[in-house]
Structures are given as C-alpha cells and as structure tokens.
Design a protein around this motif. Structure first.
Motif, short mmCIF file in Angstrom:
data_model
loop_
_atom_site.label_atom_id
_atom_site.label_comp_id
_atom_site.label_asym_id
_atom_site.label_seq_id
_atom_site.Cartn_x
_atom_site.Cartn_y
_atom_site.Cartn_z
N GLY A 114 38.14 3.28 48.07
CA GLY A 114 38.43 3.77 49.47
C GLY A 114 38.87 2.76 50.22
N GLN A 115 39.78 3.03 51.48
CA GLN A 115 40.20 2.06 52.32
C GLN A 115 39.23 1.56 53.16
N ALA A 116 38.23 2.16 53.27
CA ALA A 116 36.91 1.47 54.12
C ALA A 116 36.17 0.45 53.71
N TYR A 117 36.36 0.32 52.33
CA TYR A 117 35.74 -0.69 51.71
C TYR A 117 36.54 -1.72 51.62
N PRO B 285 40.71 15.44 53.30
CA PRO B 285 41.45 15.19 52.37
C PRO B 285 42.52 13.99 52.31
N THR B 286 42.18 12.92 53.08
CA THR B 286 43.14 12.06 53.33
C THR B 286 42.43 10.63 53.07
N THR B 287 43.40 9.68 52.82
CA THR B 287 42.75 8.20 52.53
C THR B 287 43.77 7.25 53.32
N GLY B 288 43.17 6.20 53.90
CA GLY B 288 44.09 5.32 54.50
C GLY B 288 44.67 4.47 53.53
N ARG B 289 44.20 4.37 52.22
CA ARG B 289 44.60 3.79 51.10
C ARG B 289 46.32 4.11 50.51
N ASP C 165 47.56 7.77 60.23
CA ASP C 165 47.03 8.25 61.37
C ASP C 165 46.20 9.46 61.36
N LYS C 166 44.86 8.96 61.04
CA LYS C 166 43.99 10.17 60.98
C LYS C 166 43.51 10.61 62.30
N TRP C 167 43.77 9.56 63.33
CA TRP C 167 43.25 10.01 64.77
C TRP C 167 44.13 11.40 65.15
N GLU D 78 42.27 7.66 40.91
CA GLU D 78 41.22 8.47 40.80
C GLU D 78 41.22 9.47 41.99
N LYS D 79 41.87 8.97 42.99
CA LYS D 79 41.76 10.01 44.06
C LYS D 79 43.03 10.95 44.21
N LYS D 80 44.10 10.74 43.39
CA LYS D 80 45.29 11.32 43.65
C LYS D 80 45.15 13.01 43.50
N LEU E 184 24.95 2.03 54.26
CA LEU E 184 26.07 3.12 54.23
C LEU E 184 26.38 3.07 52.80
N GLY E 185 26.78 4.14 52.18
CA GLY E 185 27.44 4.26 50.64
C GLY E 185 28.90 4.61 50.74
N LEU E 186 29.56 3.67 50.03
CA LEU E 186 31.05 3.87 49.97
C LEU E 186 31.69 3.70 48.58
N GLY E 187 32.65 4.53 48.46
CA GLY E 187 33.32 4.39 47.10
C GLY E 187 34.24 3.30 47.14
N SER E 188 34.45 2.42 46.12
CA SER E 188 34.99 1.12 46.12
C SER E 188 36.46 1.28 46.13
N SER F 21 43.05 1.15 63.40
CA SER F 21 41.82 1.54 62.84
C SER F 21 41.84 2.47 61.97
N ASN F 22 41.21 2.60 60.81
CA ASN F 22 41.27 3.77 59.98
C ASN F 22 39.88 4.54 60.14
N ILE F 23 39.90 5.63 59.63
CA ILE F 23 38.56 6.56 59.85
C ILE F 23 38.21 7.21 58.52
N SER F 24 36.97 6.82 58.38
CA SER F 24 36.45 7.61 56.90
C SER F 24 35.22 8.33 57.00
N PRO F 25 35.43 9.47 56.84
CA PRO F 25 34.06 10.45 56.85
C PRO F 25 33.19 10.08 55.71
N ILE F 26 31.86 9.85 56.18
CA ILE F 26 30.95 9.54 54.95
C ILE F 26 29.47 10.26 55.43
N SER F 27 28.83 10.65 54.60
CA SER F 27 27.45 11.16 54.82
C SER F 27 26.44 10.34 54.05
N SER F 28 26.49 9.16 53.41
CA SER F 28 25.56 8.39 52.60
C SER F 28 25.19 7.36 53.87
N ALA F 29 24.40 7.47 54.52
CA ALA F 29 24.45 6.52 55.92
C ALA F 29 22.71 6.85 56.34
C1 LIG Z 1 31.55 14.95 54.94
C2 LIG Z 1 31.94 14.12 54.13
C3 LIG Z 1 31.13 13.06 53.61
C4 LIG Z 1 31.59 12.28 52.59
N1 LIG Z 1 30.49 11.16 52.26
C5 LIG Z 1 31.11 9.90 51.69
C6 LIG Z 1 30.15 9.08 51.54
O1 LIG Z 1 29.03 9.01 51.93
N2 LIG Z 1 30.62 7.75 50.95
C7 LIG Z 1 32.15 7.95 50.66
O2 LIG Z 1 32.56 6.83 50.01
N3 LIG Z 1 33.09 8.91 50.64
C8 LIG Z 1 32.71 9.96 51.36
N4 LIG Z 1 33.33 10.86 51.34
C9 LIG Z 1 34.72 10.82 51.00
C10 LIG Z 1 35.61 9.96 51.80
O3 LIG Z 1 35.69 10.39 53.23
C11 LIG Z 1 36.96 9.86 51.25
O4 LIG Z 1 36.80 9.13 49.95
C12 LIG Z 1 37.84 9.37 52.04
O5 LIG Z 1 39.21 9.42 51.46
C13 LIG Z 1 37.79 8.00 52.39
O6 LIG Z 1 38.73 7.50 53.44
P1 LIG Z 1 39.37 6.05 53.05
O7 LIG Z 1 39.94 6.12 51.81
O8 LIG Z 1 40.58 6.05 54.28
O9 LIG Z 1 38.60 4.93 53.63
C14 LIG Z 1 32.99 11.96 52.37
C15 LIG Z 1 33.72 12.94 52.97
C16 LIG Z 1 33.38 13.94 53.79
C17 LIG Z 1 34.22 15.03 54.26
#
Ligand SMILES: Cc1cc2nc3c(=O)[nH]c(=O)nc-3n(C[C@H](O)[C@H](O)[C@H](O)COP(=O)(O)O)c2cc1C
Length: 210
Positions: free
Chosen positions: A53-56, A83-87, A103-105, A93-95, A47-51, A30-38
């Motif tokens: 990222g590993q979550a998408y 500062p990490t990605t599961g990707r 292992d973000k856990w 764009e993320k480099k 939820l709003g996700l960047g395309s 399981s990957n963990i992705s912090p987001i705040s667009s929710a």
């Molecule tokens: C507090 C916080 C809020 C964030 N909000 C978002 C968000 O709403 N949507 C998004 O795509 N990324 C958001 N990010 C950035 C992602 O966490 C970042 O792109 C991360 O690499 C995603 O992990 P993944 O690639 O393993 O899915 C946020 C990061 C932090 C720390």
C-alpha cells in the motif's frame, strides 16, 4: 460446553475500530488509508499495514502520520475511498479490487486540516485525530505486511464528544466510533458494564489514566 468445529474463515476481523491513516505522498500531499488493524497501549499505537500500500511506502520515506478515528456516520465516506489506493501504478496484487486515486479527500467529502507537530494533514470530520511519529517498522508475515509502532505526539478531539467538566475525557454517550467486523461496518451497541476505573457517569470525571 458448546461444541466447536474447525473453520476456515477468510478474515479474522472480529470487530476493531476503523482508523483513517494520513501519510505524506512524494508530492507533499496527504494520502488517506482506511485500516482496522490498530490498537493502543499507553502512548504507543500499533498498526498493521499491507506492504504493497501507499501508506507503508509513505511511512518509509516520512515517518509521520495522523491516526484519524471516524464516527459511525462516516461509514459511507470510508466506503467511498475503500476501493482505491494512493499507489501508482497499482501493484499487481491489488489490481483486481483497487484503482488508483490521488485525491481521496474529494472522493470521501473529507476536509483537510493542518497538523501541529507532523506533516500529514488531519481529517476535520473525524472526532479524534492523533498525531504520531514512527518508532519502528517491523516486517511481518515474510514481508507481505508490516507492524507499525507509532509514538503518539498530540491528540485532538472534537469538543462535542468530551465531558464538559473535569480532566479531559471522552463522553462515551456522545461518540459512536466506527467499527469493522467481518467486512461490515458497525456502531457500538448498548453499554453492558463499566470497568472499576471508569469515571462515574453522572459526576465530573475523576483523574484516572485508562
Ligand atoms: C474498513 C477497512 C479496513 C481495512 N483494514 C486494513 C488494515 O488493517 N491494514 C491494511 O493494510 N489495509 C486495510 N484495509 C485495506 C486498505 O484500505 C487498502 O489496501 C487501501 O488501498 C490502502 O490505501 P493506500 O494504498 O493508499 O495506502 C482496510 C480497508 C477498509 C475499507
């Protein structure tokens, strides 16, 4: 009336809860992705996700997720994995800002807990853990981002944040969710009012829906 001026703000995060989204990686972990667009409406979570990222990528393969809501005291754990990605490899764009982490856990000191209805694991430290499945993935902003409509299947809550009597309700005096505002973390401030449908604070909760 106070005067305004046109401004060019780099982020429009005025203050939304932080959610830690868990999704299933190709290797079954399981990957963990912090987001705040929710935000939530009824039994739907948007939820709003960047395309990039590993979550998408994970949600396109396995349309199941857990929306884990941390408390304010988990801000250091969230920032440890920020500062990490599961990707892998890390997309161009993320480099500049992100490195790969499988292992973000361990990095966040977070505990894996099995879910009941979905494959991704729950984060034990988060007081609210919402199991959900994808109803729709909607590409936005020319495909650089995606809006996820998730159907809530099951909600888990730490007993310590619930009102002790009456129907299930979160006691807002017992939980400090973590908020993100202009790239800074906040706990909520003092109560400044209550909605006419809020349960009375000193009585068992009445049966109210929102
Ligand atoms: C507090 C916080 C809020 C964030 N909000 C978002 C968000 O709403 N949507 C998004 O795509 N990324 C958001 N990010 C950035 C992602 O966490 C970042 O792109 C991360 O690499 C995603 O992990 P993944 O690639 O393993 O899915 C946020 C990061 C932090 C720390």
């Amino acid at each position: 009336m106070e005067r305004t001026r046109n401004v060019d703000l780099p982020v429009l995060y005025f203050g939304t809860p932080v959610a830690l989204i868990t999704t299933v990686n190709p290797d079954g972990s399981s990957n963990i992705s912090p987001i705040s667009s929710a935000w939530a409406l009824g039994d739907r979570y948007m939820l709003g996700l960047g395309s990039e990222g590993q979550a998408y990528a994970n949600l396109q393969r396995v349309g199941e997720l857990v929306i884990n809501l941390p408390s304010a005291d988990l801000a250091p754990a969230v920032e440890a994995i920020a500062p990490t990605t599961g990707r892998t490899p890390v997309p161009d764009e993320k480099k500049a800002s992100y490195r790969h982490e499988s292992d973000k856990w361990s990095l966040g000191g977070l505990t894996r807990v099995n879910s009941q209805d979905v494959l991704p694991l729950r984060i034990g430290e988060c007081p609210v853990q919402i199991e959900a499945r994808v109803a729709q993935l909607i590409e936005i902003d020319g495909g650089s981002a995606v809006a996820v409509e998730a159907e809530v299947l099951r909600v888990h809550a730490h007993e310590s944040i619930l009102r002790p009597q009456g129907p299930d309700r979160v006691d807002t005096d017992k939980w400090q969710p973590l908020y993100y505002s202009f790239r800074h973390y906040f706990a909520q401030g003092a109560r400044v009012g209550s909605n006419f449908r809020a349960p009375l604070l000193d009585e068992p909760a009445a049966a109210m829906s929102s």
